[in-house]
Design a protein around this motif. Structure first.
Motif, PDB file in Angstrom:
ATOM      1  N   GLU A  49       1.088  -0.882  -0.229  1.00  0.00           N
ATOM      2  CA  GLU A  49      -0.229   0.125  -0.128  1.00  0.00           C
ATOM      3  C   GLU A  49       0.591   1.201   0.171  1.00  0.00           C
ATOM      4  N   VAL A  52       2.256   1.627  -3.850  1.00  0.00           N
ATOM      5  CA  VAL A  52       1.301   2.281  -4.215  1.00  0.00           C
ATOM      6  C   VAL A  52       0.910   3.178  -4.102  1.00  0.00           C
ATOM      7  N   PRO A  56       0.851   5.994  -7.931  1.00  0.00           N
ATOM      8  CA  PRO A  56      -0.241   5.669  -8.130  1.00  0.00           C
ATOM      9  C   PRO A  56      -0.293   4.457  -9.068  1.00  0.00           C
ATOM     10  N   PRO A  59      -3.949  -0.461 -12.462  1.00  0.00           N
ATOM     11  CA  PRO A  59      -4.138  -1.765 -11.456  1.00  0.00           C
ATOM     12  C   PRO A  59      -3.210  -2.913 -12.717  1.00  0.00           C
ATOM     13  N   LEU A  62       0.489  -5.846  -8.222  1.00  0.00           N
ATOM     14  CA  LEU A  62       0.506  -4.525  -7.184  1.00  0.00           C
ATOM     15  C   LEU A  62      -0.577  -4.989  -6.708  1.00  0.00           C
ATOM     16  N   HIS A  63      -1.766  -4.532  -7.130  1.00  0.00           N
ATOM     17  CA  HIS A  63      -2.835  -4.809  -7.124  1.00  0.00           C
ATOM     18  C   HIS A  63      -3.708  -6.178  -6.582  1.00  0.00           C
ATOM     19  N   GLU A  64      -3.387  -6.938  -8.090  1.00  0.00           N
ATOM     20  CA  GLU A  64      -3.731  -8.408  -8.071  1.00  0.00           C
ATOM     21  C   GLU A  64      -2.547  -8.763  -6.318  1.00  0.00           C
ATOM     22  N   LEU A  66      -2.194  -7.160  -3.859  1.00  0.00           N
ATOM     23  CA  LEU A  66      -3.064  -6.464  -1.981  1.00  0.00           C
ATOM     24  C   LEU A  66      -4.567  -7.233  -2.018  1.00  0.00           C
ATOM     25  N   ALA A  67      -5.116  -7.589  -3.586  1.00  0.00           N
ATOM     26  CA  ALA A  67      -6.629  -8.767  -3.128  1.00  0.00           C
ATOM     27  C   ALA A  67      -6.070  -9.488  -2.575  1.00  0.00           C
ATOM     28  N   SER A  70      -5.312  -9.624   0.742  1.00  0.00           N
ATOM     29  CA  SER A  70      -7.262  -8.947   1.534  1.00  0.00           C
ATOM     30  C   SER A  70      -7.754 -10.900   2.318  1.00  0.00           C
TER      31      SER A  70
END
Length: 145
Positions: A49, A52, A56, A59, A62-64, A66-67, A70
Protein backbone atom coordinates in the motif's frame (compact mmCIF):
# COMPACT_ATOMS: atom_id res chain seq x y z
CA UNK A 1 -29.99 -30.68 48.84
CA UNK A 2 -26.67 -31.22 47.04
CA UNK A 3 -23.99 -33.09 48.89
CA UNK A 4 -20.60 -31.57 49.64
CA UNK A 5 -18.05 -32.74 47.04
CA UNK A 6 -15.33 -34.93 48.48
CA UNK A 7 -11.65 -34.39 47.94
CA UNK A 8 -11.50 -37.62 45.95
CA UNK A 9 -14.32 -36.42 43.66
CA UNK A 10 -12.51 -33.14 43.03
CA UNK A 11 -9.22 -35.00 42.49
CA UNK A 12 -10.98 -37.19 39.94
CA UNK A 13 -12.29 -34.11 38.10
CA UNK A 14 -8.79 -32.65 38.08
CA UNK A 15 -7.54 -35.89 36.51
CA UNK A 16 -10.29 -35.68 33.88
CA UNK A 17 -9.36 -32.06 33.18
CA UNK A 18 -5.71 -32.74 32.44
CA UNK A 19 -6.28 -33.83 28.82
CA UNK A 20 -8.42 -30.78 27.93
CA UNK A 21 -5.81 -28.52 29.52
CA UNK A 22 -3.09 -30.05 27.34
CA UNK A 23 -5.41 -29.59 24.37
CA UNK A 24 -5.68 -25.89 25.29
CA UNK A 25 -1.87 -25.68 25.18
CA UNK A 26 -1.85 -27.14 21.68
CA UNK A 27 -4.58 -24.76 20.57
CA UNK A 28 -2.56 -21.85 21.97
CA UNK A 29 0.42 -22.96 19.86
CA UNK A 30 -1.75 -23.17 16.74
CA UNK A 31 -3.17 -19.71 17.50
CA UNK A 32 0.39 -18.41 17.71
CA UNK A 33 1.16 -19.79 14.26
CA UNK A 34 -2.03 -18.31 12.83
CA UNK A 35 -1.40 -14.92 14.41
CA UNK A 36 2.14 -14.89 13.00
CA UNK A 37 0.81 -15.70 9.51
CA UNK A 38 -1.75 -12.90 9.80
CA UNK A 39 0.94 -10.47 10.97
CA UNK A 40 3.11 -11.29 7.94
CA UNK A 41 0.14 -10.79 5.59
CA UNK A 42 -0.66 -7.43 7.20
CA UNK A 43 2.99 -6.31 7.06
CA UNK A 44 3.24 -7.22 3.38
CA UNK A 45 -0.06 -5.50 2.57
CA UNK A 46 1.09 -2.32 4.33
CA UNK A 47 4.35 -2.34 2.38
CA UNK A 48 2.52 -2.72 -0.92
CA UNK A 49 0.00 0.00 0.00
CA UNK A 50 2.86 2.39 0.76
CA UNK A 51 4.40 1.59 -2.62
CA UNK A 52 1.09 2.13 -4.40
CA UNK A 53 0.48 5.41 -2.55
CA UNK A 54 3.99 6.69 -3.33
CA UNK A 55 3.49 6.31 -7.07
CA UNK A 56 -0.08 5.56 -8.08
CA UNK A 57 -0.16 2.97 -10.81
CA UNK A 58 -2.98 1.63 -12.93
CA UNK A 59 -4.37 -1.68 -11.70
CA UNK A 60 -1.73 -4.34 -12.15
CA UNK A 61 0.35 -6.90 -10.28
CA UNK A 62 0.54 -4.89 -7.05
CA UNK A 63 -3.23 -4.49 -6.93
CA UNK A 64 -3.64 -8.21 -7.61
CA UNK A 65 -1.25 -9.02 -4.79
CA UNK A 66 -3.18 -6.71 -2.45
CA UNK A 67 -6.41 -8.52 -3.35
CA UNK A 68 -4.76 -11.88 -2.70
CA UNK A 69 -3.39 -10.66 0.64
CA UNK A 70 -6.83 -9.39 1.59
CA UNK A 71 -8.32 -12.83 0.86
CA UNK A 72 -5.56 -14.54 2.86
CA UNK A 73 -6.18 -12.20 5.79
CA UNK A 74 -9.91 -13.01 5.71
CA UNK A 75 -9.25 -16.75 5.66
CA UNK A 76 -6.71 -16.70 8.48
CA UNK A 77 -8.88 -14.35 10.56
CA UNK A 78 -11.76 -16.79 10.29
CA UNK A 79 -9.41 -19.64 11.26
CA UNK A 80 -8.28 -17.65 14.31
CA UNK A 81 -11.91 -17.07 15.28
CA UNK A 82 -12.70 -20.77 15.00
CA UNK A 83 -9.58 -21.74 16.95
CA UNK A 84 -10.51 -19.28 19.69
CA UNK A 85 -14.02 -20.74 19.75
CA UNK A 86 -12.43 -24.16 20.18
CA UNK A 87 -10.47 -22.91 23.19
CA UNK A 88 -13.64 -21.44 24.69
CA UNK A 89 -15.52 -24.72 24.20
CA UNK A 90 -12.71 -26.73 25.81
CA UNK A 91 -12.70 -24.27 28.71
CA UNK A 92 -16.46 -24.81 29.03
CA UNK A 93 -15.85 -28.58 29.17
CA UNK A 94 -13.48 -28.07 32.09
CA UNK A 95 -15.93 -25.74 33.85
CA UNK A 96 -18.83 -28.19 33.43
CA UNK A 97 -16.69 -31.02 34.80
CA UNK A 98 -15.96 -29.02 37.94
CA UNK A 99 -19.55 -27.81 38.31
CA UNK A 100 -20.88 -31.35 38.01
CA UNK A 101 -18.49 -32.49 40.75
CA UNK A 102 -19.45 -29.61 43.04
CA UNK A 103 -23.21 -29.84 42.53
CA UNK A 104 -23.48 -33.59 41.80
CA UNK A 105 -25.34 -33.61 38.50
CA UNK A 106 -24.95 -35.78 35.44
CA UNK A 107 -22.94 -33.87 32.85
CA UNK A 108 -21.79 -36.51 30.41
CA UNK A 109 -24.14 -35.40 27.60
CA UNK A 110 -23.18 -31.74 28.01
CA UNK A 111 -19.45 -32.52 28.20
CA UNK A 112 -19.64 -34.82 25.17
CA UNK A 113 -21.59 -32.22 23.17
CA UNK A 114 -19.16 -29.42 24.05
CA UNK A 115 -16.18 -31.62 23.21
CA UNK A 116 -17.62 -32.68 19.84
CA UNK A 117 -18.39 -29.03 19.04
CA UNK A 118 -14.81 -28.11 20.01
CA UNK A 119 -13.38 -30.78 17.72
CA UNK A 120 -15.57 -29.66 14.83
CA UNK A 121 -14.47 -26.04 15.21
CA UNK A 122 -10.84 -27.15 15.49
CA UNK A 123 -11.18 -29.23 12.31
CA UNK A 124 -12.72 -26.25 10.50
CA UNK A 125 -9.93 -23.95 11.75
CA UNK A 126 -7.24 -26.35 10.58
CA UNK A 127 -8.90 -26.73 7.18
CA UNK A 128 -8.93 -22.94 6.82
CA UNK A 129 -5.27 -22.78 7.88
CA UNK A 130 -4.43 -25.35 5.21
CA UNK A 131 -6.50 -23.41 2.68
CA UNK A 132 -4.64 -20.20 3.49
CA UNK A 133 -1.27 -21.96 3.20
CA UNK A 134 -2.22 -23.47 -0.17
CA UNK A 135 -3.49 -20.07 -1.34
CA UNK A 136 -0.22 -18.43 -0.26
CA UNK A 137 1.97 -21.02 -1.95
CA UNK A 138 -0.08 -21.01 -5.15
CA UNK A 139 1.05 -17.46 -5.80
CA UNK A 140 4.75 -18.14 -5.33
CA UNK A 141 7.03 -17.50 -8.26
CA UNK A 142 10.68 -18.53 -8.18
CA UNK A 143 13.34 -17.54 -10.65
CA UNK A 144 13.30 -14.74 -13.20
CA UNK A 145 9.97 -13.10 -13.97
Amino acid sequence: MPTEPTISAIAHVIQLSVAPVFLLSGIAAILGVMAARLARVVDRARAIEEEVMAKPLPPGPLHEELAALSRRAQIISLAIGLCTTTALLISAVIAVLFLSAMFSFESSAVVASLFVAAMLTLIAALILLLREILFATAGLRFGPR
